[in-house]
Design a protein around this motif. Sequence first.
Motif, mmCIF file in Angstrom:
data_model
loop_
_atom_site.group_PDB
_atom_site.id
_atom_site.type_symbol
_atom_site.label_atom_id
_atom_site.label_comp_id
_atom_site.label_asym_id
_atom_site.label_seq_id
_atom_site.Cartn_x
_atom_site.Cartn_y
_atom_site.Cartn_z
ATOM 1 N N GLN A 3 0.816 -1.213 0.000
ATOM 2 C CA GLN A 3 0.000 0.000 0.000
ATOM 3 C C GLN A 3 0.851 1.266 0.000
ATOM 4 O O GLN A 3 0.569 2.211 -0.741
ATOM 5 C CB GLN A 3 -0.936 -0.010 1.218
ATOM 6 C CG GLN A 3 -1.919 1.155 1.259
ATOM 7 C CD GLN A 3 -2.906 1.134 0.115
ATOM 8 O OE1 GLN A 3 -3.203 0.080 -0.438
ATOM 9 N NE2 GLN A 3 -3.412 2.297 -0.248
ATOM 10 N N ARG A 6 2.348 1.677 -3.401
ATOM 11 C CA ARG A 6 1.302 2.083 -4.347
ATOM 12 C C ARG A 6 1.011 3.572 -4.217
ATOM 13 O O ARG A 6 0.873 4.280 -5.220
ATOM 14 C CB ARG A 6 0.033 1.267 -4.090
ATOM 15 C CG ARG A 6 -1.113 1.559 -5.046
ATOM 16 C CD ARG A 6 -2.351 0.774 -4.644
ATOM 17 N NE ARG A 6 -2.095 -0.658 -4.722
ATOM 18 C CZ ARG A 6 -2.214 -1.367 -5.837
ATOM 19 N NH1 ARG A 6 -2.578 -0.778 -6.957
ATOM 20 N NH2 ARG A 6 -1.975 -2.662 -5.828
ATOM 21 N N GLU A 93 -11.813 6.958 -3.855
ATOM 22 C CA GLU A 93 -12.264 6.547 -2.528
ATOM 23 C C GLU A 93 -13.172 7.579 -1.874
ATOM 24 O O GLU A 93 -13.788 7.295 -0.834
ATOM 25 C CB GLU A 93 -11.049 6.292 -1.635
ATOM 26 C CG GLU A 93 -10.169 5.140 -2.085
ATOM 27 C CD GLU A 93 -9.263 5.471 -3.272
ATOM 28 O OE1 GLU A 93 -8.782 4.541 -3.932
ATOM 29 O OE2 GLU A 93 -9.048 6.681 -3.537
ATOM 30 N N ASP A 115 -8.046 1.847 -4.416
ATOM 31 C CA ASP A 115 -8.260 0.871 -3.343
ATOM 32 C C ASP A 115 -9.711 0.401 -3.458
ATOM 33 O O ASP A 115 -10.620 1.034 -2.929
ATOM 34 C CB ASP A 115 -7.996 1.520 -1.988
ATOM 35 C CG ASP A 115 -8.289 0.586 -0.813
ATOM 36 O OD1 ASP A 115 -8.684 -0.574 -1.046
ATOM 37 O OD2 ASP A 115 -8.139 1.035 0.336
ATOM 38 N N LYS A 179 -9.421 -6.189 -2.821
ATOM 39 C CA LYS A 179 -8.373 -7.142 -2.463
ATOM 40 C C LYS A 179 -8.589 -7.717 -1.060
ATOM 41 O O LYS A 179 -7.765 -8.429 -0.540
ATOM 42 C CB LYS A 179 -7.003 -6.457 -2.537
ATOM 43 C CG LYS A 179 -6.667 -5.909 -3.917
ATOM 44 C CD LYS A 179 -6.621 -7.020 -4.967
ATOM 45 C CE LYS A 179 -6.166 -6.482 -6.315
ATOM 46 N NZ LYS A 179 -7.275 -6.071 -7.166
#
Length: 259
Positions: A3, A6, A93, A115, A179
């Motif tokens: 994360q 990313r 998001e 995400d 995920k």
Amino acid sequence: MEQDERLRHSSSFGAAATAYAAHRPDYAQAAARWALEPAPGSRVLDLGAGTGKLTATLVAMGADVTAVEPDPAMLTELRRALPDVHALSGSAEAIPLPDASVDAVLAGNAMHWFDMAVAGPEIARVLVPGGILAGLWNVVDDRVDWVAGLARASGSAAIGPRDTPASWRAETADMHLPKTGVAARFGSPEQAEFPHGQRRTAASLAATLGTRAGMLVMPEQERQATLDRIRAFLAGRPETADGEFTLPMLTCVLRVRRR
């Protein structure tokens, strides 16, 4: 990709917003038309719109477009290039739109940064029932010999696993899924590829590859060494050594419908 890594990659583009606007390609209209074909209406959100490359394609097609982009520098470039487009600060998001306000959500070379555990419900929220989510990726056609050589010379930071048709399908087939254990908000994926191309010179193609996230986060010495390697390869190929040429590309699309 972890994360934190990313986030570092996805937030790297703002520093190169002007170069991104100048060098990144647009999207094949046939790909955008296919993405929107099942949409119940013409209201389209370009999510993670960057400098407006996909936005401009959608506007040219007559879509009623809203653009949302989190990076201030990228958003400034978009508003400069497309002053008549409704362009808002926001992210996948946290989308600054009301419930059920768009018929389709499109993302150009951006969905892999989302995400989806958070973005999936947000995208579903702003879509009408039966609305479409589609990701579009411009990839280089490494079925062409010199393009395959360029990919090898460039390395994965410049031409990565989502950037060639050979691996694009596998890399993006579940891109719409969270995920984590969060339930998916979308139906089965469909994928399609559409011919595309970009007029380049050796210098402008090297500059284009320099706007890839993997390149932007490199230490400067390594980045310059990679660019030098790319320039040397292009200078040594008859297809790219002199003047303009067409970079063979595809615009690839992943399309799903909101449940």
